[in-house]
Motif scaffolding. Sequence first.
Motif, PDB file in Angstrom:
ATOM      1  N   ALA A  34       0.840  -1.207   0.000  1.00  0.00           N
ATOM      2  CA  ALA A  34       0.000   0.000   0.000  1.00  0.00           C
ATOM      3  C   ALA A  34       0.869   1.249   0.000  1.00  0.00           C
ATOM      4  O   ALA A  34       0.484   2.292  -0.535  1.00  0.00           O
ATOM      5  CB  ALA A  34      -0.936   0.004   1.213  1.00  0.00           C
ATOM      6  N   VAL A  35       2.042   1.135   0.574  1.00  0.00           N
ATOM      7  CA  VAL A  35       2.999   2.249   0.608  1.00  0.00           C
ATOM      8  C   VAL A  35       3.963   2.155  -0.568  1.00  0.00           C
ATOM      9  O   VAL A  35       4.166   3.126  -1.299  1.00  0.00           O
ATOM     10  CB  VAL A  35       3.771   2.260   1.942  1.00  0.00           C
ATOM     11  CG1 VAL A  35       4.848   3.326   1.940  1.00  0.00           C
ATOM     12  CG2 VAL A  35       2.813   2.446   3.113  1.00  0.00           C
ATOM     13  N   THR A  36       4.572   0.985  -0.764  1.00  0.00           N
ATOM     14  CA  THR A  36       5.611   0.865  -1.791  1.00  0.00           C
ATOM     15  C   THR A  36       5.054   1.038  -3.202  1.00  0.00           C
ATOM     16  O   THR A  36       5.763   1.517  -4.086  1.00  0.00           O
ATOM     17  CB  THR A  36       6.372  -0.464  -1.679  1.00  0.00           C
ATOM     18  OG1 THR A  36       5.473  -1.559  -1.864  1.00  0.00           O
ATOM     19  CG2 THR A  36       7.088  -0.568  -0.333  1.00  0.00           C
ATOM     20  N   GLY A  37       3.797   0.688  -3.407  1.00  0.00           N
ATOM     21  CA  GLY A  37       3.174   0.919  -4.719  1.00  0.00           C
ATOM     22  C   GLY A  37       3.104   2.403  -5.044  1.00  0.00           C
ATOM     23  O   GLY A  37       3.343   2.824  -6.181  1.00  0.00           O
ATOM     24  N   LYS A  38       2.823   3.207  -4.033  1.00  0.00           N
ATOM     25  CA  LYS A  38       2.775   4.663  -4.228  1.00  0.00           C
ATOM     26  C   LYS A  38       4.173   5.246  -4.408  1.00  0.00           C
ATOM     27  O   LYS A  38       4.372   6.180  -5.186  1.00  0.00           O
ATOM     28  CB  LYS A  38       2.062   5.322  -3.051  1.00  0.00           C
ATOM     29  CG  LYS A  38       0.579   4.993  -3.009  1.00  0.00           C
ATOM     30  CD  LYS A  38      -0.093   5.590  -1.800  1.00  0.00           C
ATOM     31  CE  LYS A  38      -1.568   5.201  -1.804  1.00  0.00           C
ATOM     32  NZ  LYS A  38      -2.298   5.803  -0.698  1.00  0.00           N
ATOM     33  N   LEU A  39       5.141   4.696  -3.692  1.00  0.00           N
ATOM     34  CA  LEU A  39       6.524   5.134  -3.882  1.00  0.00           C
ATOM     35  C   LEU A  39       6.966   4.838  -5.316  1.00  0.00           C
ATOM     36  O   LEU A  39       7.587   5.676  -5.981  1.00  0.00           O
ATOM     37  CB  LEU A  39       7.457   4.428  -2.894  1.00  0.00           C
ATOM     38  CG  LEU A  39       7.275   4.727  -1.416  1.00  0.00           C
ATOM     39  CD1 LEU A  39       8.183   3.828  -0.582  1.00  0.00           C
ATOM     40  CD2 LEU A  39       7.539   6.192  -1.122  1.00  0.00           C
ATOM     41  N   TYR A  40       6.649   3.631  -5.763  1.00  0.00           N
ATOM     42  CA  TYR A  40       7.011   3.241  -7.133  1.00  0.00           C
ATOM     43  C   TYR A  40       6.374   4.181  -8.157  1.00  0.00           C
ATOM     44  O   TYR A  40       7.048   4.663  -9.074  1.00  0.00           O
ATOM     45  CB  TYR A  40       6.584   1.795  -7.416  1.00  0.00           C
ATOM     46  CG  TYR A  40       6.788   1.433  -8.864  1.00  0.00           C
ATOM     47  CD1 TYR A  40       8.053   1.087  -9.324  1.00  0.00           C
ATOM     48  CD2 TYR A  40       5.738   1.497  -9.777  1.00  0.00           C
ATOM     49  CE1 TYR A  40       8.260   0.785 -10.661  1.00  0.00           C
ATOM     50  CE2 TYR A  40       5.941   1.207 -11.106  1.00  0.00           C
ATOM     51  CZ  TYR A  40       7.203   0.851 -11.545  1.00  0.00           C
ATOM     52  OH  TYR A  40       7.415   0.578 -12.872  1.00  0.00           O
ATOM     53  N   GLN A  41       5.097   4.440  -8.005  1.00  0.00           N
ATOM     54  CA  GLN A  41       4.408   5.303  -8.969  1.00  0.00           C
ATOM     55  C   GLN A  41       5.019   6.699  -8.984  1.00  0.00           C
ATOM     56  O   GLN A  41       5.196   7.303 -10.039  1.00  0.00           O
ATOM     57  CB  GLN A  41       2.909   5.368  -8.682  1.00  0.00           C
ATOM     58  CG  GLN A  41       2.097   5.858  -9.851  1.00  0.00           C
ATOM     59  CD  GLN A  41       2.229   4.938 -11.063  1.00  0.00           C
ATOM     60  OE1 GLN A  41       1.970   3.744 -10.985  1.00  0.00           O
ATOM     61  NE2 GLN A  41       2.649   5.491 -12.187  1.00  0.00           N
ATOM     62  N   GLY A  42       5.365   7.212  -7.801  1.00  0.00           N
ATOM     63  CA  GLY A  42       6.012   8.517  -7.722  1.00  0.00           C
ATOM     64  C   GLY A  42       7.348   8.529  -8.440  1.00  0.00           C
ATOM     65  O   GLY A  42       7.665   9.461  -9.190  1.00  0.00           O
TER      66      GLY A  42
END
Length: 164
Positions: A34-42
Amino acid sequence: MATHLKNLSDFSHTIVPSGKPFRFGIVVASWNVAVTGKLYQGAYDSLLKHEVEEDNIISVDVAGSYELISGADLLLSNKNIDAVICLGCVIQGETRHFDFICDAVANGIAQVSIKHTKPVIFGVLTTDNQEQALDRAGGKHGNKGDEAAITAIKMAHLHLSLKD
Protein backbone atom coordinates in the motif's frame (compact mmCIF):
# COMPACT_ATOMS: atom_id res chain seq x y z
CA MET A 1 10.87 24.37 9.10
CA ALA A 2 9.51 21.37 10.96
CA THR A 3 8.77 18.25 8.91
CA HIS A 4 5.10 18.26 9.89
CA LEU A 5 4.68 21.61 8.09
CA LYS A 6 6.56 20.73 4.92
CA ASN A 7 6.16 18.90 1.63
CA LEU A 8 9.56 17.21 1.37
CA SER A 9 9.15 16.60 -2.38
CA ASP A 10 9.30 20.27 -3.40
CA PHE A 11 12.05 20.76 -5.98
CA SER A 12 11.25 24.38 -6.87
CA HIS A 13 14.57 25.46 -5.32
CA THR A 14 16.75 23.34 -7.61
CA ILE A 15 17.30 22.53 -11.27
CA VAL A 16 16.61 18.94 -12.23
CA PRO A 17 18.48 17.96 -15.38
CA SER A 18 17.04 15.79 -18.13
CA GLY A 19 17.16 12.07 -17.52
CA LYS A 20 16.96 11.33 -21.25
CA PRO A 21 20.49 9.94 -21.74
CA PHE A 22 20.24 7.45 -18.87
CA ARG A 23 18.85 4.02 -18.00
CA PHE A 24 17.42 3.49 -14.53
CA GLY A 25 16.51 0.46 -12.49
CA ILE A 26 13.75 0.56 -9.90
CA VAL A 27 13.71 -2.19 -7.30
CA VAL A 28 10.55 -2.14 -5.20
CA ALA A 29 9.65 -4.24 -2.17
CA SER A 30 6.28 -5.99 -2.22
CA TRP A 31 6.02 -5.92 1.58
CA ASN A 32 3.83 -2.94 2.65
CA VAL A 33 2.59 -2.66 -0.93
CA ALA A 34 0.00 0.00 0.00
CA VAL A 35 3.00 2.25 0.61
CA THR A 36 5.61 0.86 -1.79
CA GLY A 37 3.17 0.92 -4.72
CA LYS A 38 2.78 4.66 -4.23
CA LEU A 39 6.52 5.13 -3.88
CA TYR A 40 7.01 3.24 -7.13
CA GLN A 41 4.41 5.30 -8.97
CA GLY A 42 6.01 8.52 -7.72
CA ALA A 43 9.47 7.42 -8.89
CA TYR A 44 8.26 6.11 -12.24
CA ASP A 45 6.20 9.22 -13.00
CA SER A 46 9.05 11.50 -11.97
CA LEU A 47 11.49 9.73 -14.28
CA LEU A 48 9.04 10.10 -17.18
CA LYS A 49 8.46 13.76 -16.30
CA HIS A 50 12.20 14.35 -16.57
CA GLU A 51 12.44 12.82 -20.06
CA VAL A 52 13.52 9.27 -19.27
CA GLU A 53 12.21 6.95 -21.99
CA GLU A 54 9.88 4.18 -20.77
CA ASP A 55 12.20 1.59 -22.36
CA ASN A 56 15.04 2.97 -20.21
CA ILE A 57 13.27 2.13 -16.93
CA ILE A 58 13.71 -1.46 -15.76
CA SER A 59 11.48 -2.34 -12.81
CA VAL A 60 11.75 -5.41 -10.60
CA ASP A 61 9.78 -6.53 -7.56
CA VAL A 62 11.40 -8.19 -4.57
CA ALA A 63 9.80 -9.63 -1.45
CA GLY A 64 10.82 -7.08 1.16
CA SER A 65 13.20 -4.25 1.93
CA TYR A 66 16.03 -6.62 2.83
CA GLU A 67 15.88 -8.09 -0.67
CA LEU A 68 16.37 -4.64 -2.24
CA ILE A 69 20.08 -5.22 -1.75
CA SER A 70 20.32 -8.32 -3.92
CA GLY A 71 17.78 -6.91 -6.39
CA ALA A 72 19.95 -3.84 -6.95
CA ASP A 73 23.08 -5.98 -7.21
CA LEU A 74 21.47 -8.30 -9.77
CA LEU A 75 20.26 -5.37 -11.87
CA LEU A 76 23.69 -3.75 -11.93
CA SER A 77 25.39 -7.10 -12.65
CA ASN A 78 23.11 -8.04 -15.53
CA LYS A 79 21.84 -4.83 -17.13
CA ASN A 80 23.42 -1.68 -18.53
CA ILE A 81 21.99 0.71 -15.95
CA ASP A 82 23.25 4.12 -14.84
CA ALA A 83 21.52 4.22 -11.44
CA VAL A 84 19.21 2.08 -9.33
CA ILE A 85 16.39 3.33 -7.13
CA CYS A 86 15.55 1.11 -4.14
CA LEU A 87 12.04 1.57 -2.75
CA GLY A 88 10.77 -0.04 0.42
CA CYS A 89 9.02 0.57 3.72
CA VAL A 90 9.88 -0.76 7.15
CA ILE A 91 7.41 0.10 9.90
CA GLN A 92 8.40 -0.09 13.57
CA GLY A 93 6.95 -3.07 15.36
CA GLU A 94 7.21 -4.37 18.90
CA THR A 95 10.57 -6.10 18.44
CA ARG A 96 14.11 -5.10 17.47
CA HIS A 97 13.59 -6.63 14.01
CA PHE A 98 12.99 -3.07 12.71
CA ASP A 99 16.45 -1.95 13.83
CA PHE A 100 18.24 -4.92 12.28
CA ILE A 101 16.43 -4.63 8.96
CA CYS A 102 16.88 -0.86 8.66
CA ASP A 103 20.58 -1.10 9.46
CA ALA A 104 21.18 -4.02 7.09
CA VAL A 105 19.28 -2.39 4.22
CA ALA A 106 21.05 0.95 4.55
CA ASN A 107 24.48 -0.67 4.72
CA GLY A 108 23.71 -3.20 1.99
CA ILE A 109 22.51 -0.55 -0.46
CA ALA A 110 25.64 1.50 0.21
CA GLN A 111 27.84 -1.57 -0.40
CA VAL A 112 26.14 -2.32 -3.73
CA SER A 113 26.77 1.25 -4.84
CA ILE A 114 30.44 1.00 -3.89
CA LYS A 115 30.82 -2.44 -5.50
CA HIS A 116 29.46 -1.27 -8.86
CA THR A 117 30.68 2.36 -8.66
CA LYS A 118 27.22 3.51 -9.64
CA PRO A 119 24.50 5.41 -7.78
CA VAL A 120 22.12 3.22 -5.77
CA ILE A 121 19.47 5.39 -4.18
CA PHE A 122 18.01 4.74 -0.72
CA GLY A 123 14.27 5.29 -1.09
CA VAL A 124 13.29 3.25 1.95
CA LEU A 125 10.86 4.67 4.48
CA THR A 126 11.63 3.79 8.10
CA THR A 127 8.63 4.99 10.05
CA ASP A 128 6.96 4.53 13.40
CA ASN A 129 3.57 3.70 11.90
CA GLN A 130 1.49 3.29 8.74
CA GLU A 131 0.22 6.88 8.86
CA GLN A 132 3.75 8.30 8.74
CA ALA A 133 4.56 6.00 5.83
CA LEU A 134 1.49 7.09 3.84
CA ASP A 135 2.27 10.75 4.59
CA ARG A 136 5.62 10.20 2.82
CA ALA A 137 4.24 8.10 -0.03
CA GLY A 138 2.16 10.76 -1.76
CA GLY A 139 0.58 12.25 1.34
CA LYS A 140 1.11 15.56 3.09
CA HIS A 141 4.91 15.22 3.10
CA GLY A 142 5.21 14.45 -0.60
CA ASN A 143 6.46 11.24 -2.14
CA LYS A 144 9.83 9.73 -1.25
CA GLY A 145 9.69 7.82 -4.55
CA ASP A 146 9.67 11.14 -6.41
CA GLU A 147 12.61 12.33 -4.31
CA ALA A 148 14.53 9.11 -5.02
CA ALA A 149 14.00 9.51 -8.77
CA ILE A 150 15.26 13.11 -8.72
CA THR A 151 18.27 11.97 -6.70
CA ALA A 152 18.95 9.18 -9.22
CA ILE A 153 18.86 11.62 -12.14
CA LYS A 154 21.17 14.07 -10.38
CA MET A 155 23.58 11.33 -9.35
CA ALA A 156 23.64 9.81 -12.86
CA HIS A 157 24.59 13.25 -14.18
CA LEU A 158 27.28 13.60 -11.52
CA HIS A 159 28.67 10.15 -12.31
CA LEU A 160 28.82 10.97 -16.02
CA SER A 161 30.44 14.36 -15.41
CA LEU A 162 33.24 12.84 -13.32
CA LYS A 163 34.22 10.15 -15.84
CA ASP A 164 37.56 10.68 -17.56
